[in-house]
Write an enzyme that holds these catalytic residues in place. Structure first.
Site, short mmCIF file in Angstrom:
data_model
loop_
_atom_site.label_atom_id
_atom_site.label_comp_id
_atom_site.label_asym_id
_atom_site.label_seq_id
_atom_site.Cartn_x
_atom_site.Cartn_y
_atom_site.Cartn_z
N ASP A 131 -68.23 79.85 70.69
CA ASP A 131 -67.43 80.78 71.51
C ASP A 131 -66.71 81.75 70.57
OD1 ASP A 131 -67.60 79.61 74.37
OD2 ASP A 131 -67.18 77.88 73.10
N ASP A 167 -73.35 86.34 66.72
CA ASP A 167 -73.68 87.77 66.84
C ASP A 167 -72.39 88.58 67.06
OD1 ASP A 167 -73.23 86.92 69.44
OD2 ASP A 167 -75.20 87.49 70.20
C1 LIG Z 1 -71.30 80.34 73.33
S1 LIG Z 1 -71.82 78.75 73.64
C2 LIG Z 1 -73.31 78.60 72.65
C3 LIG Z 1 -74.10 77.37 73.00
C4 LIG Z 1 -75.35 77.13 72.15
N1 LIG Z 1 -75.00 76.78 70.79
C5 LIG Z 1 -76.26 78.33 72.18
O1 LIG Z 1 -76.35 79.03 71.14
O2 LIG Z 1 -76.89 78.57 73.23
C6 LIG Z 1 -70.67 77.79 72.69
C7 LIG Z 1 -70.66 76.35 73.13
O3 LIG Z 1 -69.81 75.60 72.26
C8 LIG Z 1 -69.14 74.63 73.04
N2 LIG Z 1 -67.93 74.23 72.32
C9 LIG Z 1 -66.83 74.97 72.09
N3 LIG Z 1 -65.91 74.25 71.44
C10 LIG Z 1 -66.46 73.03 71.22
C11 LIG Z 1 -66.00 71.85 70.61
N4 LIG Z 1 -64.77 71.77 70.09
N5 LIG Z 1 -66.81 70.78 70.56
C12 LIG Z 1 -68.07 70.85 71.09
N6 LIG Z 1 -68.55 71.95 71.69
C13 LIG Z 1 -67.76 73.02 71.77
C14 LIG Z 1 -68.87 75.34 74.37
O4 LIG Z 1 -68.65 74.46 75.44
C15 LIG Z 1 -70.14 76.16 74.54
O5 LIG Z 1 -71.11 75.49 75.31
#
Ligand SMILES: C[S@@+](CC[C@H](N)C(=O)[O-])C[C@H]1O[C@@H](n2cnc3c(N)ncnc32)[C@H](O)[C@@H]1O
Length: 225
Positions: A131, A167
């Protein structure tokens, strides 16, 4: 002084986006409990009989990258952490369809899971398109912070690697700055192609395909010295 008892700020957005489909709900009820790592401290290398090393993917989203890596590397135990329920449900479908047995899922914050792992227990960590939290006042929510980098330094064995992709140009700079500030990591890039082109073993992720950022995807690889 840092307050070590304070929980880290929430680094993820929503926990659920749409209703979970019945087949995925059934997998959440039956398969997920079998794939959760043990409660309390554990060594991930002991979780699969054939595992020679353990890898972690933080925020696996829909799980397509994690499942592809697990399928391509049967001697590796893949740990995945993701609090987003629809993502976990989708990952379970990949696990079932591909019959993967070298994978464990933590349906929650990766930092809780990491705190339970022993020093030098991981060989690779993937943080793909985390994120971005692009607004100034939200940057403290970014997953990559000095203390996350320090925790990765504790967990990754010498010679092990972290791959970060984003990105969002500012998040790439931010991440580079924080890893370079930690003397236990070395950035592997020698020329621009090394961060501009996906590494040979990269598997395109769902978020990457959306192209929501402000630059082309960039890939940073760090070695634990
Ligand atoms: C923007 S999405 C990208 C997901 C995947 N990596 C992709 O490229 O399609 C970021 C993901 O990281 C997860 N995330 C954020 N903080 C996290 C944490 N502390 N532990 C595990 N997952 C986390 C969010 O829930 C989200 O699904």
């Amino acid at each position: 002084m840092t307050d070590r008892s304070a929980p880290p700020l929430r680094s993820y957005g929503r926990l659920k986006a749409r209703p979970i489909k019945p087949r995925q709900a059934a997998l959440m009820a039956t398969l997920l409990p079998r794939l959760r790592p043990p409660a309390g401290p554990f060594d991930p290398r002991t979780l699969a009989p054939a595992a020679r090393e353990a890898w972690l993917e933080i925020g696996f989203g829909g799980g397509e990258h994690m499942a592809a890596q697990a399928a391509a590397h049967p001697h590796v135990l893949l740990l995945g952490a993701e609090p987003f329920l629809n993502g976990v449900a989708s990952a379970l479908r990949h696990v079932e369809e591909q019959g993967l047995s070298n994978l464990r899922l933590h349906d929650g914050d990766a930092r809780e899971l990491m705190a339970r792992l022993p020093d030098a227990s991981l060989a690779r960590v993937f943080i793909l398109f985390p994120d971005p939290w692009p607004k100034g006042r939200h940057k403290k929510r970014r997953l990559i912070q000095a203390d996350t980098v320090a925790e990765l330094a504790r967990l990754i064995a010498a010679g092990g690697r972290v791959r970060f992709a984003s990105d969002w140009a500012d998040y790439v700079d931010w991440t580079l700055e924080r890893f370079l500030a930690n003397p236990t990591f070395r950035w592997t890039a020698e020329r621009a192609a090394h961060w501009r082109l996906p590494p040979a073993d990269h598997v395109t992720t769902r978020y990457e395909q959306k192209r929501l950022g402000d630059c082309a995807p960039m890939f940073l690889e760090f070695v634990r010295t």
